[in-house]
Design a protein around this motif. Structure first.
Motif, PDB file in Angstrom:
ATOM      1  N   PHE A  62       0.939  -2.301 -11.395  1.00  0.00           N
ATOM      2  CA  PHE A  62      -0.015  -1.182 -11.351  1.00  0.00           C
ATOM      3  C   PHE A  62      -0.007  -0.483  -9.993  1.00  0.00           C
ATOM      4  O   PHE A  62      -0.694   0.512  -9.807  1.00  0.00           O
ATOM      5  CB  PHE A  62      -1.439  -1.686 -11.619  1.00  0.00           C
ATOM      6  N   THR A  63       0.709  -1.056  -9.001  1.00  0.00           N
ATOM      7  CA  THR A  63       0.726  -0.454  -7.652  1.00  0.00           C
ATOM      8  C   THR A  63       2.136  -0.024  -7.265  1.00  0.00           C
ATOM      9  O   THR A  63       3.125  -0.483  -7.864  1.00  0.00           O
ATOM     10  CB  THR A  63       0.237  -1.469  -6.588  1.00  0.00           C
ATOM     11  N   ALA A  64       2.174   0.832  -6.217  1.00  0.00           N
ATOM     12  CA  ALA A  64       3.474   1.240  -5.661  1.00  0.00           C
ATOM     13  C   ALA A  64       3.985   0.150  -4.737  1.00  0.00           C
ATOM     14  O   ALA A  64       5.164  -0.210  -4.749  1.00  0.00           O
ATOM     15  CB  ALA A  64       3.316   2.549  -4.897  1.00  0.00           C
ATOM     16  N   SER A  65       3.074  -0.406  -3.930  1.00  0.00           N
ATOM     17  CA  SER A  65       3.497  -1.412  -2.959  1.00  0.00           C
ATOM     18  C   SER A  65       3.622  -2.759  -3.660  1.00  0.00           C
ATOM     19  O   SER A  65       2.893  -3.048  -4.616  1.00  0.00           O
ATOM     20  CB  SER A  65       2.476  -1.499  -1.836  1.00  0.00           C
ATOM     21  N   LEU A  66       4.527  -3.595  -3.165  1.00  0.00           N
ATOM     22  CA  LEU A  66       4.825  -4.848  -3.868  1.00  0.00           C
ATOM     23  C   LEU A  66       4.715  -6.068  -2.971  1.00  0.00           C
ATOM     24  O   LEU A  66       5.010  -7.182  -3.394  1.00  0.00           O
ATOM     25  CB  LEU A  66       6.239  -4.769  -4.454  1.00  0.00           C
ATOM     26  N   ASN A  81       7.414  -0.077 -10.788  1.00  0.00           N
ATOM     27  CA  ASN A  81       6.156   0.095 -10.041  1.00  0.00           C
ATOM     28  C   ASN A  81       5.636   1.522 -10.210  1.00  0.00           C
ATOM     29  O   ASN A  81       6.128   2.276 -11.059  1.00  0.00           O
ATOM     30  CB  ASN A  81       6.347  -0.286  -8.566  1.00  0.00           C
ATOM     31  N   THR A  82       4.617   1.885  -9.421  1.00  0.00           N
ATOM     32  CA  THR A  82       4.001   3.219  -9.600  1.00  0.00           C
ATOM     33  C   THR A  82       4.307   4.137  -8.420  1.00  0.00           C
ATOM     34  O   THR A  82       3.506   5.017  -8.103  1.00  0.00           O
ATOM     35  CB  THR A  82       2.472   3.110  -9.785  1.00  0.00           C
ATOM     36  N   ARG A  83       5.447   3.940  -7.783  1.00  0.00           N
ATOM     37  CA  ARG A  83       5.797   4.851  -6.692  1.00  0.00           C
ATOM     38  C   ARG A  83       5.949   6.263  -7.254  1.00  0.00           C
ATOM     39  O   ARG A  83       6.177   6.441  -8.464  1.00  0.00           O
ATOM     40  CB  ARG A  83       7.077   4.405  -5.991  1.00  0.00           C
ATOM     41  N   LEU A 118       3.712   8.639  -7.440  1.00  0.00           N
ATOM     42  CA  LEU A 118       2.502   9.318  -7.939  1.00  0.00           C
ATOM     43  C   LEU A 118       1.744  10.024  -6.829  1.00  0.00           C
ATOM     44  O   LEU A 118       0.907  10.875  -7.079  1.00  0.00           O
ATOM     45  CB  LEU A 118       1.546   8.296  -8.581  1.00  0.00           C
ATOM     46  N   PHE A 119       2.023   9.641  -5.594  1.00  0.00           N
ATOM     47  CA  PHE A 119       1.161  10.028  -4.482  1.00  0.00           C
ATOM     48  C   PHE A 119       1.796  11.065  -3.559  1.00  0.00           C
ATOM     49  O   PHE A 119       1.152  11.500  -2.601  1.00  0.00           O
ATOM     50  CB  PHE A 119       0.875   8.798  -3.607  1.00  0.00           C
ATOM     51  N   GLY A 120       3.061  11.401  -3.790  1.00  0.00           N
ATOM     52  CA  GLY A 120       3.833  12.159  -2.800  1.00  0.00           C
ATOM     53  C   GLY A 120       3.115  13.369  -2.251  1.00  0.00           C
ATOM     54  O   GLY A 120       2.888  13.485  -1.041  1.00  0.00           O
ATOM     55  N   GLY A 133       2.674   4.533   5.388  1.00  0.00           N
ATOM     56  CA  GLY A 133       3.444   3.608   4.548  1.00  0.00           C
ATOM     57  C   GLY A 133       2.660   2.322   4.336  1.00  0.00           C
ATOM     58  O   GLY A 133       1.798   2.247   3.455  1.00  0.00           O
ATOM     59  N   ARG A 134       2.925   1.341   5.190  1.00  0.00           N
ATOM     60  CA  ARG A 134       2.180   0.088   5.119  1.00  0.00           C
ATOM     61  C   ARG A 134       1.842  -0.388   6.523  1.00  0.00           C
ATOM     62  O   ARG A 134       2.625  -0.238   7.453  1.00  0.00           O
ATOM     63  CB  ARG A 134       3.006  -0.978   4.399  1.00  0.00           C
ATOM     64  N   GLY A 135       0.652  -1.001   6.648  1.00  0.00           N
ATOM     65  CA  GLY A 135       0.153  -1.414   7.946  1.00  0.00           C
ATOM     66  C   GLY A 135       1.064  -2.410   8.649  1.00  0.00           C
ATOM     67  O   GLY A 135       1.233  -2.359   9.871  1.00  0.00           O
ATOM     68  N   PRO A 176      -9.347   5.273   6.428  1.00  0.00           N
ATOM     69  CA  PRO A 176      -9.435   3.944   5.809  1.00  0.00           C
ATOM     70  C   PRO A 176      -8.618   3.797   4.519  1.00  0.00           C
ATOM     71  O   PRO A 176      -9.178   3.596   3.452  1.00  0.00           O
ATOM     72  CB  PRO A 176     -10.934   3.799   5.554  1.00  0.00           C
ATOM     73  N   HIS A 177      -7.276   3.880   4.641  1.00  0.00           N
ATOM     74  CA  HIS A 177      -6.363   3.729   3.494  1.00  0.00           C
ATOM     75  C   HIS A 177      -6.795   4.646   2.341  1.00  0.00           C
ATOM     76  O   HIS A 177      -6.905   4.213   1.191  1.00  0.00           O
ATOM     77  CB  HIS A 177      -6.293   2.269   3.028  1.00  0.00           C
ATOM     78  N   THR A 178      -7.040   5.900   2.694  1.00  0.00           N
ATOM     79  CA  THR A 178      -7.510   6.877   1.703  1.00  0.00           C
ATOM     80  C   THR A 178      -6.524   8.033   1.507  1.00  0.00           C
ATOM     81  O   THR A 178      -6.836   8.976   0.786  1.00  0.00           O
ATOM     82  CB  THR A 178      -8.866   7.475   2.141  1.00  0.00           C
TER      83      THR A 178
HETATM   84  O1  LIG Z   1      -0.210   1.711  -4.749  1.00  0.00           O
HETATM   85  C1  LIG Z   1      -0.229   1.568  -3.501  1.00  0.00           C
HETATM   86  O2  LIG Z   1       0.657   0.950  -2.910  1.00  0.00           O
HETATM   87  C2  LIG Z   1      -1.305   2.146  -2.685  1.00  0.00           C
HETATM   88  O3  LIG Z   1      -1.303   2.061  -1.467  1.00  0.00           O
HETATM   89  C3  LIG Z   1      -2.401   2.859  -3.382  1.00  0.00           C
HETATM   90  O4  LIG Z   1      -3.236   3.502  -2.468  1.00  0.00           O
END
Ligand SMILES: O=C(O)C(=O)CO
Ligand SMILES: NC(=O)C1=CN([C@@H]2O[C@H](COP(=O)(O)OP(=O)(O)OC[C@H]3O[C@@H](n4cnc5c(N)ncnc54)[C@H](O)[C@@H]3O)[C@@H](O)[C@H]2O)C=CC1
Length: 335
Positions: free
Chosen positions: A66-70, A87-89, A91-93, A247-249, A295-297
């Motif tokens: 259900f998420t883009a990150s794994l 994954n759901t990559r 969707l957010f671009g 991207g990711r913290g 905040p990760h928004t």
């Molecule tokens: O799906 C993800 O990886 C997200 O960070 C959603 O905000």
């Protein structure tokens, strides 16, 4: 055909999924024990699979995250399993790219500074009193107006990770007249928008950082990117460069970033993601006026839920028809 959804989705979403495969047996499992019990004979799994669930699956062919990150999702047995993982990559671009341009415009025009000054009721241009222009005094005043701003058509942007998000960031930066380059793990597989100067492989990272006025991280968290932006890599940035991470913290070592900000070896930073989330109130990053923290928004938008549902429905339809699935994950990247 048997399909399991876990955690359970609401009735609307389940109905949408069911309509893509009405002939399938659907199990919308509320508890993990329910999902585990349903695993024998399952063909496809949507949601968060665990090692215990996978161990009971005897004919699983597809898992949809259900998420883009794994990074909190993949485990060795799933990576080794022959099932296809999606994954759901993607969707957010556009949504995240808008937020990145928000950060860029703040830094270029000092907007974040003026938001703070409004709270303090301070009518003071960035650059100090000497940058105040007396607009009544006639010609010549414009010479004082070049202070402390960045003219984007003369600015460079380096994007790390030229996937769905990175390419949309690039598209917007180009529209603002910026010169854009990227690096990617797979430079030959990416589809940068026309106008991007070049996309190099990972060995081009340090050169890209030295070249960039704005360096934007839009890569996933993998073993290769974890802690990638340490003191050594941050040292490649110029004192006039802004670092942005959507991207990711785990990609940016925050202690190293704080040290670099204290030393003035970069101009500032905008972060949406952190090594530790939520970022603790006592963290030193909160005290820098040249740092924007969200905040990760960056991915929040009314369109994301619609796209999420449409992607899942599309992949269910493809799975039952034996057609190629969307967003297949290269599991080898993680192990
Ligand atoms: O799906 C993800 O990886 C997200 O960070 C959603 O905000
Ligand atoms: N801030 C937020 O709210 C959100 C953050 N994300 C994060 O953004 C990441 C990217 O998302 P998308 O662009 O949709 O994914 P994507 O899969 O379309 O793009 C990722 C790109 O990064 C590249 N890459 C992989 N390893 C790399 C490395 N070591 N160095 C440089 N590039 C590398 C890939 O080849 C790919 O081109 C996600 O993995 C997720 O962690 C995703 C959604 C929301």
């Amino acid at each position: 055909m048997k399909l399991v959804v876990h955690p359970a989705v609401d009735a609307d979403r389940l109905e949408a999924l069911r309509s893509a495969a009405p002939e399938a047996e659907w199990i919308n499992a509320v508890s993990s024990s329910e999902a585990q019990a349903a695993m024998p004979g399952v063909d496809g799994f949507l949601g968060k699979i665990t090692p215990a669930m996978l161990a009971r699956a005897d004919r699983l062919r597809w898992v949809q995250s259900f998420t883009a990150s794994l990074e909190h999702y993949l485990f060795p047995a799933l990576a080794a399993h022959p099932c296809v993982l999606t994954n759901t990559r993607g969707l957010f671009g556009d949504v995240i790219a808008d937020q990145v341009m928000g950060y860029v415009l703040c830094f270029a025009r000092n907007l974040h500074t003026y938001v703070e000054r409004r709270i303090e009721r301070r009518y003071e241009p960035e650059g100090g009193e000497s940058a105040r222009v007396d607009f009544a005094s006639g010609p010549g005043v414009v010479n004082a107006m070049d202070r402390a701003t960045i003219y984007l058509p003369r600015a460079t942007m380096g994007v790390i990770g030229m996937g769905g998000i990175g390419c949309e960031v690039a598209r917007r930066a180009l529209a603002f007249g910026m010169t854009v380059r990227g690096v990617d793990r797979f430079p030959d597989r990416v589809s940068p928008p026309s106008g991007v100067d070049r996309v190099d492989g990972l060995n081009g990272l340090e050169d890209l950082l030295t070249w960039s006025d704005f360096a934007v991280i839009a890569a996933p968290h993998t073993p290769e990117t974890e802690g990638l932006f340490d003191a050594k890599i941050l040292a490649a940035l110029r004192p006039s460069t802004y670092l942005i991470n959507v991207g990711r913290g785990a990609i940016v070592v925050l202690d190293a970033l704080v040290a670099a900000l204290r030393a003035g070896s970069l101009a500032g930073a905008a972060l949406d993601v952190y090594e530790v989330e939520p970022l603790p109130p006592g963290h030193p990053l909160w005290s820098f006026p040249n740092v924007i923290l969200t905040p990760h928004t960056a991915g929040y938008s009314p369109v994301v839920a619609e796209r999420h549902r449409a992607l899942l429905v599309d992949n269910v339809r493809r799975f039952v028809r034996n057609e190629p699935l969307l967003n297949v994950v290269d599991k080898a990247l993680w192990f």
